[in-house]
Design an enzyme around this catalytic site. Sequence first.
Site, mmCIF file in Angstrom:
data_model
loop_
_atom_site.group_PDB
_atom_site.id
_atom_site.type_symbol
_atom_site.label_atom_id
_atom_site.label_comp_id
_atom_site.label_asym_id
_atom_site.label_seq_id
_atom_site.Cartn_x
_atom_site.Cartn_y
_atom_site.Cartn_z
ATOM 1 N N LYS A 23 0.845 -1.203 0.000
ATOM 2 C CA LYS A 23 0.000 0.000 0.000
ATOM 3 C C LYS A 23 0.876 1.248 0.000
ATOM 4 O O LYS A 23 0.605 2.216 -0.700
ATOM 5 C CB LYS A 23 -0.936 -0.015 1.216
ATOM 6 C CG LYS A 23 -2.088 -0.994 1.039
ATOM 7 C CD LYS A 23 -2.830 -1.285 2.320
ATOM 8 C CE LYS A 23 -3.834 -2.414 2.089
ATOM 9 N NZ LYS A 23 -4.412 -2.946 3.320
ATOM 10 N N GLN A 66 -4.889 -2.015 9.556
ATOM 11 C CA GLN A 66 -4.678 -3.293 8.874
ATOM 12 C C GLN A 66 -5.289 -4.429 9.709
ATOM 13 O O GLN A 66 -4.980 -4.582 10.883
ATOM 14 C CB GLN A 66 -3.170 -3.521 8.661
ATOM 15 C CG GLN A 66 -2.830 -4.757 7.860
ATOM 16 C CD GLN A 66 -3.351 -4.704 6.419
ATOM 17 O OE1 GLN A 66 -3.244 -3.688 5.748
ATOM 18 N NE2 GLN A 66 -3.938 -5.798 5.963
ATOM 19 N N ASP A 88 -11.361 2.720 3.952
ATOM 20 C CA ASP A 88 -11.650 1.287 3.774
ATOM 21 C C ASP A 88 -13.153 1.055 3.603
ATOM 22 O O ASP A 88 -13.566 -0.009 3.147
ATOM 23 C CB ASP A 88 -11.170 0.509 5.012
ATOM 24 C CG ASP A 88 -9.934 -0.318 4.705
ATOM 25 O OD1 ASP A 88 -9.644 -0.545 3.519
ATOM 26 O OD2 ASP A 88 -9.270 -0.759 5.661
#
Length: 379
Positions: A132, A176, A199
């Site tokens: 990422k 994460q 997200d």
Amino acid sequence: MVLIDTAASMIFADCSSSSSTARLLLFNTTKLQKYPDNISLFRRSNSLQFGISSRSSSRTIITHCSSPSTSAIQINNETFAKVIDGKRVAKDIREEIAVEISRMQEEIGIVPGLAVILVGDRKDSATYVRNKKKACDTVGINSYEVHLAEDSTEEEVLNHISKFNDDPSVHGILVQLPLPSHMNEQNILNAVCIEKDVDGFHPLNIGRLAMRGREPLFVPCTPKGCIELLHRYDIPIKGKRAVVIGRSNIVGMPAALLLQREDATVSIVHSRTKNPEEITSQADIIISAVGQPNMVRGSWVKPGAVLIDVGINPVEDPESPRGYRLVGDICYEEASKVASAITPVPGGVGPMTIAMLLSNTLLSAKRINNLRMPAENIV
Ligand code: NDP
């Protein structure tokens, strides 16, 4: 074929025969102008066998596709299966994002920023975070990383989220997953302010996604990537029958909601669904997000259907230097002989997930700075 290594869901799966109706459908080539060289317009002559489809409700499965006990019928088959090239689409999207970011920087001096919080030492999570960060670098997004020890407290994570929530140079915050088991994932995800929830996992975003007339600020990246692939290949969704296999909060469920928003008629197949192949074989579009290698056999697919394979499954492969290779949920070899279009694994949905994260971060920076938004702010 043998089942190996249940703990790691590492499965030896082969998928070398079978399929049902090997009927040929022509893909509408007028729909393919955006990515013309992606079209694998190839002609094959195959001898197909009808195979046994096996399924399991657990994480482990024996996928035995070349059963000698199956009744073999020979069919001369020509296919026009098209590969939906997620790698290439993702590259195009990254280039588009990079152009927008450099214009944004020139015009108003703002650079989008993405903060990632990683807790613990899981190698796969560390790899995802590294990828990422690399992707952010390539498009000009600033990335900020906090790496906390496995035994950190939930409060420490919440403190970092709170700082990023207040930091104007951060436009997206990503925690994460999975988190260590002593942490409450819900509390942590809920702490990310909805305006920076790139997200798209915040319940408010999911709730808005599910409600008619409401718009989420962000759509979860993987399902957004699936729909974007369909759009970029001009594959019609409206009025089509779509089946989503899997109903997880991060992929299956939001994918089904998105398809419904696009006016598809949607069915969801999950681990308790009886005779899933009866449902999938009626679908014009299948999105599979299960985590079972080669579960969706050719016989599960309606001729001409479009197949989006989210699954990423390691299967043992002694010929690979790593000892394994990655396959999807869909038995590519069989299904590509029946479908009109299909995503490969790897190189299909995977690259799109990160591209959509970058897209959500740019979207957030624009929104926070009151810049002009695209007419449709979800995919
Ligand atoms: P989850 O394990 O959270 O969910 C799996 C879903 O599949 C569940 O809804 C489960 O049903 C269903 N399921 C399990 N077994 C069967 C079966 N035999 N038949 C029908 N349905 C079944 O997985 P995720 O959604 O997180 O991920 C799914 C796959 O996608 C994985 O391979 C993952 O690695 C991959 N993935 C890929 C990404 C990418 O970027 N390409 C991103 C995220 C995930 P039930 O609800 O009844 O338990």
